[in-house]
Scaffold this motif. Structure first.
Motif, PDB file in Angstrom:
ATOM      1  N   SER A 271       0.903  -1.091  -0.133  1.00 23.53           N
ATOM      2  CA  SER A 271      -0.109   0.041   0.157  1.00 23.53           C
ATOM      3  C   SER A 271       0.778   1.324  -0.023  1.00 23.53           C
ATOM      4  O   SER A 271       0.384   2.457  -0.013  1.00 23.53           O
ATOM      5  CB  SER A 271      -0.922  -0.128   1.271  1.00 23.53           C
TER       6      SER A 271
ATOM      7  N   ASP B 148      -0.326   4.868   0.674  1.00 25.44           N
ATOM      8  CA  ASP B 148      -0.584   5.214   2.165  1.00 25.44           C
ATOM      9  C   ASP B 148       0.726   6.040   2.496  1.00 25.44           C
ATOM     10  O   ASP B 148       0.750   6.538   3.676  1.00 25.44           O
ATOM     11  CB  ASP B 148      -0.706   4.243   3.147  1.00 25.44           C
TER      12      ASP B 148
ATOM     13  N   ASP C 188       4.386  -1.007   3.352  1.00 28.32           N
ATOM     14  CA  ASP C 188       3.411   0.243   3.868  1.00 28.32           C
ATOM     15  C   ASP C 188       4.181   1.231   4.384  1.00 28.32           C
ATOM     16  O   ASP C 188       5.454   1.282   4.662  1.00 28.32           O
ATOM     17  CB  ASP C 188       1.971  -0.113   4.527  1.00 28.32           C
TER      18      ASP C 188
ATOM     19  N   HIS D 263       3.980   2.438   7.519  1.00 29.55           N
ATOM     20  CA  HIS D 263       4.401   1.926   8.772  1.00 29.55           C
ATOM     21  C   HIS D 263       5.782   1.415   8.917  1.00 29.55           C
ATOM     22  O   HIS D 263       6.834   1.583   9.657  1.00 29.55           O
ATOM     23  CB  HIS D 263       3.318   1.127   9.477  1.00 29.55           C
TER      24      HIS D 263
ATOM     25  N   ARG E  35       0.412  -2.695  13.735  1.00 30.51           N
ATOM     26  CA  ARG E  35       0.207  -1.976  12.517  1.00 30.51           C
ATOM     27  C   ARG E  35      -1.505  -1.575  12.705  1.00 30.51           C
ATOM     28  O   ARG E  35      -1.860  -0.875  12.088  1.00 30.51           O
ATOM     29  CB  ARG E  35       0.525  -2.605  11.425  1.00 30.51           C
ATOM     30  N   ASN E  36      -2.132  -2.480  13.422  1.00 31.05           N
ATOM     31  CA  ASN E  36      -3.609  -2.293  13.100  1.00 31.05           C
ATOM     32  C   ASN E  36      -4.125  -1.232  13.866  1.00 31.05           C
ATOM     33  O   ASN E  36      -4.952  -0.369  13.320  1.00 31.05           O
ATOM     34  CB  ASN E  36      -4.344  -3.780  13.758  1.00 31.05           C
TER      35      ASN E  36
ATOM     36  N   VAL F 260      -2.390   2.147  11.927  1.00 33.72           N
ATOM     37  CA  VAL F 260      -3.173   2.484  10.677  1.00 33.72           C
ATOM     38  C   VAL F 260      -4.226   2.872  11.265  1.00 33.72           C
ATOM     39  O   VAL F 260      -4.823   4.327  10.508  1.00 33.72           O
ATOM     40  CB  VAL F 260      -3.047   1.394   9.806  1.00 33.72           C
TER      41      VAL F 260
ATOM     42  N   TYR G  50      -9.232  -6.940  12.820  1.00 36.89           N
ATOM     43  CA  TYR G  50      -8.898  -6.278  11.339  1.00 36.89           C
ATOM     44  C   TYR G  50      -8.931  -7.119  10.258  1.00 36.89           C
ATOM     45  O   TYR G  50      -8.508  -8.569  10.522  1.00 36.89           O
ATOM     46  CB  TYR G  50      -7.522  -5.735  11.811  1.00 36.89           C
TER      47      TYR G  50
ATOM     48  N   LYS H 155      -7.461  -7.546   6.012  1.00 43.01           N
ATOM     49  CA  LYS H 155      -6.775  -6.736   5.159  1.00 43.01           C
ATOM     50  C   LYS H 155      -7.497  -5.763   3.777  1.00 43.01           C
ATOM     51  O   LYS H 155      -7.116  -5.004   3.511  1.00 43.01           O
ATOM     52  CB  LYS H 155      -5.863  -7.295   4.244  1.00 43.01           C
TER      53      LYS H 155
ATOM     54  N   MET I 183      -9.525  -3.827   4.791  1.00 39.92           N
ATOM     55  CA  MET I 183      -9.562  -2.630   5.323  1.00 39.92           C
ATOM     56  C   MET I 183      -8.435  -1.326   4.536  1.00 39.92           C
ATOM     57  O   MET I 183      -8.625  -0.309   4.798  1.00 39.92           O
ATOM     58  CB  MET I 183      -9.582  -2.245   6.706  1.00 39.92           C
ATOM     59  N   GLN I 184      -7.385  -2.171   3.917  1.00 40.88           N
ATOM     60  CA  GLN I 184      -6.454  -1.410   3.311  1.00 40.88           C
ATOM     61  C   GLN I 184      -7.075  -0.576   2.259  1.00 40.88           C
ATOM     62  O   GLN I 184      -6.497   0.482   1.698  1.00 40.88           O
ATOM     63  CB  GLN I 184      -5.274  -2.207   2.990  1.00 40.88           C
TER      64      GLN I 184
ATOM     65  N   LYS J   3      -8.150   3.549   2.129  1.00 38.41           N
ATOM     66  CA  LYS J   3      -7.301   4.871   2.004  1.00 38.41           C
ATOM     67  C   LYS J   3      -7.825   5.634   0.753  1.00 38.41           C
ATOM     68  O   LYS J   3      -7.878   6.874   0.678  1.00 38.41           O
ATOM     69  CB  LYS J   3      -5.961   4.790   2.453  1.00 38.41           C
TER      70      LYS J   3
HETATM   71  N1  ARG Z   1      -1.242  -1.211   5.305  1.00 38.41           N
HETATM   72  C1  ARG Z   1      -2.291  -1.694   6.297  1.00 38.41           C
HETATM   73  C2  ARG Z   1      -3.697  -1.329   6.065  1.00 38.41           C
HETATM   74  O1  ARG Z   1      -3.430  -0.073   5.312  1.00 38.41           O
HETATM   75  C3  ARG Z   1      -1.720  -1.480   7.518  1.00 38.41           C
HETATM   76  C4  ARG Z   1      -2.132  -2.455   8.591  1.00 38.41           C
HETATM   77  C5  ARG Z   1      -1.662  -3.727   8.287  1.00 38.41           C
HETATM   78  N2  ARG Z   1      -1.982  -4.999   9.399  1.00 38.41           N
HETATM   79  C6  ARG Z   1      -1.864  -6.096   9.123  1.00 38.41           C
HETATM   80  N3  ARG Z   1      -2.290  -6.853   9.946  1.00 38.41           N
HETATM   81  N4  ARG Z   1      -1.438  -6.692   8.031  1.00 38.41           N
HETATM   82  O2  ARG Z   1      -4.614  -1.598   6.599  1.00 38.41           O
END
Ligand code: ARG
Length: 458
Positions: free
Chosen positions: A24, A28, A84, A86, A110-111, A114, A318, A320, A322-323, A326
């Protein structure tokens, strides 16, 4: 080669197509400032809680500022392999400060990272939309003030209905944009809670202080449920919903400007700054900015529908999927802010033609309702009968190709005996608008009162 972050578990690296679908960083990276801000707050809190040493926290916080300035200087080597923003930031931090960088991700995932970054970003966009709406409302108020008593036709079904004032029409949009503004304020207030410290989904065993990071990032409080904190994107949906409604309002005003600037209407002239010419037709002055504003709802509502569709049916916590939030929000925000700025500029530079407005207001028997109301008031007719009598008079005028005031008293009396000379007093468009003194009505003093109220409010 296996991934630097989770290489312990993996022997092989991802397929090239896996990298392409998974990464991403292409979009992102726009969250870099929010990501660094969140990490700096997290590191400070970890030290304050004794989870990492102050010297490690200092190294992390300083290093993050270096990363920030490197990104802002341009040419930062963003890497797709690092997925990403992060992991790109953290990897660069590692290069810069070494071992302490590896301690930054303690008690965090990262959850929540982000979710925090994106909330901070959307919150900024609410502020920008609020500023944009303030400027636009200011421009509409100036137009309203200049033309508080310019009479123009009011339409229903785009057919002449009753005379209104230019000021009244402008103030209608002020009301709409004012509600848009308050929608962004509401959304901002609701989204202003911190997901940071929710960690992957369950919270963490480290003695973190979520209140401290929430405060450091300008949030009102930490979110109360860690599963909710990492799972929901309702703040983005609210932003998109508010943006969609606002874009509908912009689109309607844009459409009116397109119609009004046509040779058939000539209600307004657009300034050179907001129109374009034609490569073949020398006479043309095209309202391109208005047309593009009219169209923006397409992509903004598209983004809204896209994210609603992504979110529906996602199990907690979470995923993915949801990525995909953005790009939709980025695009909608960019285009909404551009449309707001363009509309404010276009409206400020717009010249309405009061003579032409008044001429149009008088056409199409626009004061027929005033005549019917006169019959009710002065001759005691029930409104339905007055409506019928007036309808006959309109038909008579139409057959002769004249406007209502051009009928003679004899003509009028041939339809209803109790009509007197007095009736001609209500057939003028100025009388008509001045008489509409009900609260919110088109009478110039009513409109001026609303303008004054809004100027105070801004
Ligand atoms: N790039 C991911 C996003 O936008 C960040 C979170 C990733 N978390 C994970 N468990 N893969 O959602």
């Amino acid at each position: 080669t296996a991934n630097a972050m989770w290489g312990g578990r993996f022997a092989a690296g991802p397929d090239a197509i896996m990298t392409a679908i998974n990464a991403s960083i292409g979009f992102d990276r726009r969250l870099y400032a929010q990501d660094i801000r969140g990490s700096r707050a997290h590191a400070a809190m970890l030290a304050a809680q004794g989870i990492i040493t102050s010297s490690d926290a200092e190294a992390i916080r300083e290093g993050l500022l270096t990363v920030l300035s490197e990104i802002e200087a341009g040419g930062f080597p963003f890497s797709e392999a690092l997925e990403d923003i992060h992991m790109n930031v953290e990897a660069r931090l590692k290069e810069l400060v070494g071992e302490p960088a590896g301690r930054l991700h303690t008690g965090r995932s990262r959850n929540d990272q982000v979710a925090t970054d994106f909330r901070l970003w959307v919150r900024d966009q609410c502020d920008a939309a609020i500023d944009g709406l303030r400027a636009l409302i200011g421009a509409a108020l100036s137009q309203a003030e200049a033309g508080a008593d310019w009479v123009m036709p009011g339409f229903t079904h785009l057919q002449t209905a009753q005379p209104v004032t230019w000021g009244h029409h402008m103030m209608a949009y002020v009301e709409m944009f004012g509600r848009d503004l308050s929608r962004f304020q509401d959304a901002r207030r609701r989204m202003n809670e911190s997901p940071l410290g929710a960690a992957a989904l369950a919270g963490t065993g480290y003695p973190i202080d979520r209140h401290a990071t929430a405060e450091a990032l300008g949030f009102d409080a930490p979110m109360a449920n860690s599963l909710d904190a990492v799972s929901d994107r309702d703040f983005a949906l609210e932003f998109l919903s508010a943006a969609s409604i606002c874009a509908v309002h912009l689109s309607r005003l844009a459409e009116e400007l397109v119609i009004w600037s046509s040779a058939q209407f000539r209600f307004v002239a657009m300034s050179d700054k907001w129109s374009t010419g034609s490569s073949i037709m020398p006479q043309k002055r095209n309202p391109d900015a208005a047309e593009l504003i009219r169209a923006k709802i397409g992509r903004i509502l598209g983004a809204t529908v896209a994210l609603f569709t992504v979110m529906k049916g996602l199990p907690l916590a979470y995923s993915k999927d949801m990525q995909e939030d953005k790009e939709q929000v980025f695009d909608a925000a960019d285009h909404l802010l551009l449309a707001l700025a363009a509309m404010a500029g276009m409206l400020s530079d717009l010249t309405a033609d009061p003579q032409r407005l008044e001429q149009a207001a008088s056409a199409g028997f626009s004061t027929a309702t005033d005549l019917a109301d006169w019959l009710v008031r002065e001759a005691g007719l029930p409104f339905r009968d007055a409506h019928h009598v007036t309808g006959s008079l309109v038909a008579m005028a139409e057959a002769r190709g004249v406007d209502l005031p051009e009928l003679t008293l004899d003509d009028m009396q041939s339809v209803h005996g109790s009509i007197t000379e007095d009736v001609f007093g209500v057939l003028g468009v100025h009388n008509s608008v001045a008489s509409r003194q009900s609260y919110g009505g088109t009478a110039p003093d009513q409109v001026r009162a609303q303008i004054a109220r809004w100027k105070e409010k801004l």
